[in-house]
Each structure stands twice: as C-alpha cells, then as structure tokens.
Design an enzyme around this catalytic site. Sequence first.
Site, PDB file in Angstrom:
ATOM      1  N   ASN A 393      -0.882   0.664   1.123  1.00 18.56           N
ATOM      2  CA  ASN A 393      -0.444   1.799   1.916  1.00 18.56           C
ATOM      3  C   ASN A 393      -0.975   3.109   1.335  1.00 18.56           C
ATOM      4  OD1 ASN A 393       0.848   3.643   3.524  1.00 18.56           O
ATOM      5  ND2 ASN A 393       2.834   2.641   3.444  1.00 18.56           N
ATOM      6  N   ASP A 394      -0.474   3.478   0.161  1.00 19.01           N
ATOM      7  CA  ASP A 394      -0.881   4.758  -0.422  1.00 19.01           C
ATOM      8  C   ASP A 394      -2.385   4.831  -0.668  1.00 19.01           C
ATOM      9  OD1 ASP A 394       1.777   5.512  -0.454  1.00 19.01           O
ATOM     10  OD2 ASP A 394       2.105   4.657  -2.439  1.00 19.01           O
ATOM     11  N   THR A 395      -2.993   3.677  -1.011  1.00 22.05           N
ATOM     12  CA  THR A 395      -4.410   3.696  -1.377  1.00 22.05           C
ATOM     13  C   THR A 395      -5.328   3.848  -0.178  1.00 22.05           C
ATOM     14  OG1 THR A 395      -4.407   1.291  -1.348  1.00 22.05           O
ATOM     15  CG2 THR A 395      -4.108   2.353  -3.479  1.00 22.05           C
ATOM     16  N   PHE A 433       4.600   3.037  -2.254  1.00 28.04           N
ATOM     17  CA  PHE A 433       5.302   3.247  -3.505  1.00 28.04           C
ATOM     18  C   PHE A 433       5.438   4.726  -3.848  1.00 28.04           C
ATOM     19  CE2 PHE A 433       5.867   1.666  -8.027  1.00 28.04           C
ATOM     20  CZ  PHE A 433       7.114   1.150  -7.730  1.00 28.04           C
ATOM     21  N   ALA A 434       4.504   5.530  -3.377  1.00 30.63           N
ATOM     22  CA  ALA A 434       4.588   6.960  -3.672  1.00 30.63           C
ATOM     23  C   ALA A 434       5.677   7.610  -2.822  1.00 30.63           C
ATOM     24  CB  ALA A 434       3.246   7.638  -3.424  1.00 30.63           C
TER      25      ALA A 434
END
Lengths: 467, 112
Positions: A393-395, A433-434
């Site tokens: 997701n964040d990446t 996660f962020a």
Amino acid sequence: MTLGTWTDLIYLLAATGFILALKGLSNPKGARVGNLVGAAAATVAIAFTFTNHAVRAHTLNLVLMLVAMVIGAAIAVPAARLVKMTAMPQMVAIFNGVGGGAAALVSIVVFLIEAPGSPAVYRIAEVLFGVLVGCVSFSGSAIAFAKLQELMTGRPITYPGQQAINALVGLAILGLAVATLVTGNTALLVVLAVLSLVLGVIFVLPIGGADVPVLISLLNSFTGLAVAASGFTLNSNLLIIAGTLVGASGILLTRMMSQAMGRSLPNILFSAFGSVVTAAGGADGTGADARPVRSGAPEDIGVLLAYARKVVIVPGYGLAVAQAQHTARELADALGERGVEVFYAIHPVAGRMPGHMNVLLAEANVPYDQLKEMDEANPEMSTADVALVVGANDTVNPAAKNSPGSPIYGMPIVNADQAEHVIFLKRSMRPGFAGIDNELLYDPKTTLLFGDAKDTLTKLVAAVNAS
Amino acid sequence: MSVTGIVEFLTIFVLAAFVGNEVISKVPSILHTPLMSGSNAVHGIILVGTMIVLGTAQGTGQLILGFLAVLLATLNVVGGFVVTDRMLEMFKAKPADRAKAHTDGSTTGGGK
C-alpha cells in the site's frame, strides 16, 4: 603469562571475531559465515569468563548465574527458531531491548557496590550514561515490539503538549544526572532510571509503524553505546570494543535505512511531533471513507491478466502475512506459460524489513531474474498493462510524489500508478502501515479484489487457466 | 583506576567507533535487516559484564538484579545469533533452488 593476560588475549580474539562478523554480514556471500564467526567469538569469550576469579568467588552466585543462563537459552532458542518470518523485526526488537536492560542493570549494580566508597565523578558519569541509554533502549524496544505486534496502534501517537512534556522529562533527567554526579546518591539514580524508561516510551510513541524498523536499528545502536559504557565501568576492553562497534555501525546503518526510504533520520523520528498529521494532506483533503472504489471479480481480473502482454507484481506485507509467495509464483508461472511477460517490482522497504520480499520470494523459488529492484522496475512501469499490487500500500502511494503534506512525502515509490490497469489485492480498506490514505485506490483505472491474498491469488490462477 | 587508564579506554573507544563505521559502509539494502540483527547479537556480549557483576554481587537486592541481568543478556546473545542465522538461511536457499526453477531460460543465470 598470568591468567589475566590470557583472558585479555582471548578477549582480543573475540573482539576481532566481532569485527569480522560485521564485515561478513555486509556482503551477501559472507553473511551467514560472518554471523557464525560472531557467535563463535561470543561463545569463546563467555566460556573464558568463567576462569575469572570474580565470577567464581561465591558458589551461590555461580549457581544463580548458570540457572539464569540456562533459562535464558531455553527461552531464546525456541523463540528465535519458531518465530514466523513476518514477526522477525519485533523479535529483533525484543532481543535488543533485553540487551539494553542488561547493560543498564550492570551499571546500576556496579554503582550499588561502589556507592558507599564515594566513587570518582567520572565513574558516576559512566554509570549514568549506561543507565540512561540502556533504559531508553529497553522501554523504547518494548513499545516498538508492541507496535509491530499490533498490540497497540501502528499509527503515530500524538497528544497536545507532547513537545513540552518530552522537554520536561529530558530536563528532569539532566537535572537528576547532575545531582547524582555531585551527591552520588542511590535514590536519585533509581529515579533517573525510571524517568529514562519513561523517556524511551514517549520517544517512540510518535513514530509511525512503517518507520519502526529504522527505529529499532537506532535503538540497537543505543544498546551498543550502553554496553560500551558498561565496558568503561567494568574496565573491559571487550565490552568497549563490541559496544562501540555496534553503536557506530548502528548509527550508519540507521542512516542508510532511512535513505532507502528517501527520508532523513530527523524526519522519521520527529515528523509527527507537534503537528497532528493530516491523513491525505494535499489539496484533495480527507474524508475518504465514503468515497467509491471499484471492486472486481477474480474471473474478470483473470481474463485481464491472461490477455495482457506485461504484468508487474508488486508485493508487500500482505503477501507475507498471507504466506502467499508460493501462490504468487504459481500465478506468475501460469501467466508465463501463456507468454505474458511477468516480473516482480521490489520496493526496498516493502514488508516490514528491508529485504523482506526478496527472502520470501526466494523461498518460493521465484527465478532471480524476475525480481527487479524498484529503480530497475520503475522505467518499465509505464509500458506495463497491469500492475498487480499484492498486499502493498504505502510503497505504491502516489502521495509520496504528489502530496507535500503527507508523512511519506519524498519516499521513493514503485510507480504502479503508471501502469494501464492497477489491481489491488487487499484484505480491507484499512490504510497501510504508515496510517495514511492511498489516492490510487480511488483511481478510475484501479480495481480492488478484497480478501486474503492467498485465497484471491488461488482464484486468479484458476481464472487464468480457465480463460 | 588511574587517569591514564581512562585515556587508554577512550583511545580504544574512538578507534572502535571508526572501525564500526568503516566495516559496514558498503552493505547492500537487502542485507540491512540481517546486519541489524547480527550487530544486535554482538552487543549481547554484555553477558560477560553481567557475569562479573553477578559474581561480585552481595545481598539479596544485588543478587536479584545481577540474576536478571544475566538472564536478559543471555536472551540477547543467544536469541540474537539464532534469529540472524534463520534470516540468512533463507538467503542461502536461493542458488540451489534456482536450478530447479524451470519456468523459463533463467537456469543459466550465474549468481549475482
């Protein structure tokens, strides 16, 4: 030669072993041997320490020592052997934290032994440093563990007056340190230890879950310094060398890890301080909950994949959680047999530790030439028909490029948004996660497949084979 | 300990700091986590210090603290090396398994 000289020589050998261990661990070929060299060096040093008169002086103490070592080993070996690959980072956090705690305890006990004889100021200073840094590392690692284990929220925890409170605790510790230096009072040292534990907690709370691996590396470096301080206190070259090695290399490693995320270390440690971070930042604002997304059926996606020319799989933590690496490979194989070009785009910090995805995919026998590092993969993303994002997701969050207000702004991402179609395999709409929202999920060219990554991938394999 | 003694230790400290910096300066990002874990195990050598402290501890209070210290340090050093070995085990599995991976023409690839 006296026994003492022999001990010093053996310790010198062990210290050399540690240097070689770190050297080995910094290249892929020597890594495993390096670790074994380190373990051997530690074993020799510990075994030889039993010849020390101080260690053997009292039978009761010696028996307690052996009992503690047996219990410790009996807990550590199964814990380290049985831990799941996904839980490795928090395991490292635990082992690091207890090391910090041990260093702090060494300093405290030495102080208790020496305090009646009013020790010199520099002796007290060594103790204070060991206690302060060791305690911060201990409690900080405990919170890092709780965040990674999801015993508490992975989001940065901020509250009003945070900076003031932290500054106050810091000042109180400074004042206590000076007072202890002057008076040599034991009670003051105990209060300082407790406040240091508090400092460790409040230092880690505002750091977001995605940044925790970098934080663990920093705390690892702290523990090294606390061990070095204990070495000064105990007049031990071995502890000074080993502790300083870890302290110095740890700080460098921490900086390299934050660079891999395209962030500066202060930005990681302090970005959540004072500013209550807005979820999406940028002009789009927040309130994303009710926005429409497009979710698809595995059969449709299977057809899309089967008739694509180029498919890029972008793996993330969700792949690790679902243990879906083997199924991912099956899908890649099935597509490969149909003549579809498939490769994996690996973000350097995908998953919860650098190298996480490489390890998992290697386990599933994914051919090495299908694994592409982010920098190598990105130029090809615009020619890809489908970017299949499996549990990442964040990446792949374009906010890192477009939204200066975002906490991940500046982090390099895999440019999944440049592919013609984007497929997300996700467990839910929960953010990454962020803890920030991902615009790409709402993009018209994006389709979401909800569910466990392994189940969904299995359905996709069937769908590809059927079409 | 005399003042010359502390200067000697400071010398060792400074030199070790440079060595620590130098020795890992070329680590690739894929090894960041194993290196962190391995160096975590190295500072588990604090066990040597805790042994000396527990050996000289007197009275129940010091004995308890010393006991705890040895226990924690053992966890650090034993767990640290074992968990690192497990991480690296997975890296090692690659070349052998790659020969079996018969998907496309990848088997000819040499090790990188």
